[in-house]
Enzyme design. Structure first.
Site, mmCIF file in Angstrom:
data_model
loop_
_atom_site.group_PDB
_atom_site.id
_atom_site.type_symbol
_atom_site.label_atom_id
_atom_site.label_comp_id
_atom_site.label_asym_id
_atom_site.label_seq_id
_atom_site.Cartn_x
_atom_site.Cartn_y
_atom_site.Cartn_z
ATOM 1 N N ASP A 175 79.185 -57.376 5.512
ATOM 2 C CA ASP A 175 79.951 -56.325 4.814
ATOM 3 C C ASP A 175 81.270 -56.895 4.285
ATOM 4 O O ASP A 175 82.330 -56.619 4.827
ATOM 5 C CB ASP A 175 80.204 -55.164 5.806
ATOM 6 C CG ASP A 175 81.012 -54.030 5.192
ATOM 7 O OD1 ASP A 175 80.985 -53.874 3.960
ATOM 8 O OD2 ASP A 175 81.668 -53.296 5.963
ATOM 9 N N CYS A 224 81.253 -52.837 -1.263
ATOM 10 C CA CYS A 224 82.157 -51.723 -1.551
ATOM 11 C C CYS A 224 82.814 -51.873 -2.923
ATOM 12 O O CYS A 224 83.839 -51.253 -3.201
ATOM 13 C CB CYS A 224 83.212 -51.606 -0.454
ATOM 14 S SG CYS A 224 84.197 -53.098 -0.281
ATOM 15 N N ARG A 245 77.260 -47.539 10.940
ATOM 16 C CA ARG A 245 77.476 -48.088 12.289
ATOM 17 C C ARG A 245 76.524 -47.411 13.279
ATOM 18 O O ARG A 245 75.946 -48.053 14.142
ATOM 19 C CB ARG A 245 78.939 -47.899 12.709
ATOM 20 C CG ARG A 245 79.889 -48.857 11.974
ATOM 21 C CD ARG A 245 81.293 -48.813 12.546
ATOM 22 N NE ARG A 245 82.060 -47.656 12.092
ATOM 23 C CZ ARG A 245 82.940 -47.671 11.087
ATOM 24 N NH1 ARG A 245 83.157 -48.786 10.412
ATOM 25 N NH2 ARG A 245 83.600 -46.579 10.752
ATOM 26 N N ALA A 276 84.101 -66.530 6.684
ATOM 27 C CA ALA A 276 82.681 -66.240 6.918
ATOM 28 C C ALA A 276 81.766 -67.199 6.149
ATOM 29 O O ALA A 276 80.674 -67.520 6.620
ATOM 30 C CB ALA A 276 82.376 -64.795 6.538
ATOM 31 N N PHE A 296 82.332 -60.465 8.524
ATOM 32 C CA PHE A 296 83.408 -59.608 7.997
ATOM 33 C C PHE A 296 83.556 -58.392 8.927
ATOM 34 O O PHE A 296 83.447 -57.246 8.507
ATOM 35 C CB PHE A 296 83.114 -59.168 6.553
ATOM 36 C CG PHE A 296 82.771 -60.310 5.630
ATOM 37 C CD1 PHE A 296 83.777 -61.029 5.005
ATOM 38 C CD2 PHE A 296 81.456 -60.674 5.400
ATOM 39 C CE1 PHE A 296 83.472 -62.094 4.155
ATOM 40 C CE2 PHE A 296 81.138 -61.734 4.557
ATOM 41 C CZ PHE A 296 82.144 -62.443 3.928
ATOM 42 N N ASP A 338 85.564 -62.743 11.452
ATOM 43 C CA ASP A 338 86.484 -62.223 10.442
ATOM 44 C C ASP A 338 87.602 -63.245 10.246
ATOM 45 O O ASP A 338 87.988 -63.944 11.174
ATOM 46 C CB ASP A 338 87.075 -60.871 10.853
ATOM 47 C CG ASP A 338 87.649 -60.103 9.665
ATOM 48 O OD1 ASP A 338 87.000 -59.163 9.182
ATOM 49 O OD2 ASP A 338 88.760 -60.466 9.202
HETATM 50 N N1 SAH Z 1 82.491 -53.996 8.413
HETATM 51 C C1 SAH Z 1 83.853 -53.574 8.654
HETATM 52 C C2 SAH Z 1 84.686 -53.575 7.388
HETATM 53 C C3 SAH Z 1 84.780 -54.896 6.677
HETATM 54 S S1 SAH Z 1 86.063 -54.972 5.503
HETATM 55 C C4 SAH Z 1 83.853 -52.193 9.323
HETATM 56 O O1 SAH Z 1 82.837 -51.500 9.313
HETATM 57 O O2 SAH Z 1 84.886 -51.822 9.856
HETATM 58 C C5 SAH Z 1 86.110 -56.647 5.081
HETATM 59 C C6 SAH Z 1 86.674 -57.587 6.139
HETATM 60 O O3 SAH Z 1 86.519 -58.918 5.635
HETATM 61 C C7 SAH Z 1 88.169 -57.458 6.438
HETATM 62 O O4 SAH Z 1 88.341 -57.261 7.813
HETATM 63 C C8 SAH Z 1 88.792 -58.823 6.030
HETATM 64 O O5 SAH Z 1 89.771 -59.293 6.960
HETATM 65 C C9 SAH Z 1 87.586 -59.728 6.084
HETATM 66 N N2 SAH Z 1 87.599 -60.909 5.209
HETATM 67 C C10 SAH Z 1 88.072 -61.055 3.958
HETATM 68 N N3 SAH Z 1 87.772 -62.270 3.477
HETATM 69 C C11 SAH Z 1 87.079 -62.917 4.443
HETATM 70 C C12 SAH Z 1 86.476 -64.211 4.552
HETATM 71 N N4 SAH Z 1 86.530 -65.074 3.540
HETATM 72 N N5 SAH Z 1 85.835 -64.531 5.693
HETATM 73 C C13 SAH Z 1 85.770 -63.656 6.716
HETATM 74 N N6 SAH Z 1 86.318 -62.423 6.662
HETATM 75 C C14 SAH Z 1 86.965 -62.065 5.552
#
Ligand code: SAH
Length: 396
Positions: free
Chosen positions: A300, A340, A212, A280, A228, A250
């Site tokens: 992510d 991850c 970040r 997404a 995401f 998200d």
């Molecule tokens: N980049 C973030 C962490 C992302 S974790 C950070 O640094 O804090 C992954 C995220 O993807 C979660 O918030 C989850 O709600 C979201 N997610 C899961 N499936 C998804 C989809 N199909 N479309 C959009 N978001 C999604």
């Protein structure tokens, strides 16, 4: 105390620091119960260490200590926490950051136990029910070493809420006051509100902290798409770094609302940015139709490979998603791709990015390749523990 004979070929792995013994690799432990501490025996039935037994998991034994350590128990937990806390104090910038991982399970030789700190509130999460009989001892050790305002137990990882969860596994306060509904933390000076009760993981994806900060450093003057986005960590970082407009996407409505609030908390006007609660993949398809493009795209997603069998499918999912995201990057713009999934190695992930770049016909140059930050240590002999990939590229 029950004992188990460790096969010769595995004793040197245990000595080198590998924290796991699989059920199918060791003799059956007849009569042992989940949560019991087991003596590990080497050649000539000589004790070589101790481990925590889990009758339900394919990981039957989690190594607690080897010959050089004191016996497993409260004094060992306390020493492990002290060592972990000293490491954090000497490797993190705790003057600008008060959210960090105090104890990273396997990496701090407490396999299966995670303790995250949020502005003085500790959040404890377990990977295995085998730790439950030792929870009071763990709580006492955390209290003694860091004197937290409170300790909140987040339950077992992978566990879904609901009535079927046994009382011992339910989330609850273990020590001190109820944590505030939203805890305000600082990360390199950026503020984020964290909901430790209802949030994902323990509340924040602490492992992306340094990434970040990197996004903040490269965001000046850019229009940003953060896919995401969870509670907006990368988004707020980009906006603080001087991004002209940030779009956060998200699936979870609560996460999108939290992201908006996190802009406001940092003195940024949410109205100047976009917040989208949507899938997404659908969102990207819509932007493709509309011909939209950005100067920086961050992607992510959650883990695509929950197990070894899913790796092939995960690789093609990463390739497809990142190719689609990459097409939204303006020529000369930046693309940050993260993963991850612990079952997808860094080499595999870089290979999927090459494939994405080829499919999208957008050659990439790599600026940064990163994995976990120093509060997420991993034993060198435990490559399985290295799960995070973050690759910053510039697209032609
Ligand atoms: N980049 C973030 C962490 C992302 S974790 C950070 O640094 O804090 C992954 C995220 O993807 C979660 O918030 C989850 O709600 C979201 N997610 C899961 N499936 C998804 C989809 N199909 N479309 C959009 N978001 C999604």
């Amino acid at each position: 105390m029950p004992a188990v004979l460790v096969p010769d070929r595995l004793t040197r792995h245990v000595a080198a620091g590998h924290p796991w013994l699989y059920a199918d690799a060791v003799p059956a432990l007849a009569g042992a119960r989940t949560g019991e501490i087991v003596t590990l025996l080497g050649q000539g039935r000589r004790p070589i260490g101790s481990a925590l037994f889990d009758a339900e998991s394919p990981i039957a034994l989690r190594v607690l200590g080897t010959g050089r350590d004191e016996p497993a128990g409260p004094a060992l937990w306390r020493r492990r926490l002290e060592t972990a806390w000293l490491l954090r104090q000497s490797t993190l910038d705790l003057t600008t950051t008060d959210a960090f991982r105090l104890l990273h399970g396997e990496g701090d030789r407490m396999p299966g136990v995670v303790v995250d700190m949020y502005a003085g509130c500790a959040v404890l999460k377990l990977d295995t029910a085998a730790w439950l009989p030792h929870l009071a001892e763990l709580t006492a050790a955390v209290v003694e070493v860091v004197r937290p305002r409170s300790i909140y137990f987040k339950g077992l990882s992978g566990q879904r809420g609901g009535a079927e969860v046994p009382p011992a596994q339910r989330p609850r306060v273990l020590h001190g006051a109820e944590p505030a509904p939203l805890i305000e933390i600082r990360e390199y000076g950026m503020k984020l509100q964290v909901d430790v009760r209802r949030g994902q993981k323990t509340g924040l994806f602490l492992d992306q902290r340094d990434n970040r900060r990197l996004v903040r450093q490269v965001a000046r003057g850019r229009e940003v798409l953060n896919l995401f986005s969870y509670n907006g960590g990368f988004s707020v970082a980009a906006a603080l770094g001087g991004a002209t407009r940030v779009t956060s996407v998200d699936l979870a409505r609560a996460a999108v609302d939290a992201a908006r609030d996190n802009f406001a908390v940092n003195g940024l006007d949410p109205a100047a940015h976009a917040f989208v609660a949507a899938d997404a993949f659908d969102d990207l398809a819509r932007r493709e139709q509309a011909g939209e493009s950005f100067d920086l795209v961050v992607c992510d997603p959650p883990s695509f490979a929950p197990n070894q069998k899913a790796v092939r499918a995960a690789q093609s999912a990463y390739t497809k998603l990142n190719a689609q995201a990459l097409r939204r990057v303006r020529p000369g713009g930046l693309f940050a791709a993260a993963s991850c999934s612990s079952h997808v190695s860094m080499d595999m992930f870089l290979q999927t990015l090459r494939e994405s770049s080829r499919v999208a016909r957008r050659p990439l140059r790599v600026l940064e390749v990163r994995s976990e930050p120093p509060d997420h240590p991993t034993p060198l002999h435990f490559p399985e523990g290295r799960y995070l990939k973050f690759v910053l590229t510039v697209a032609e």
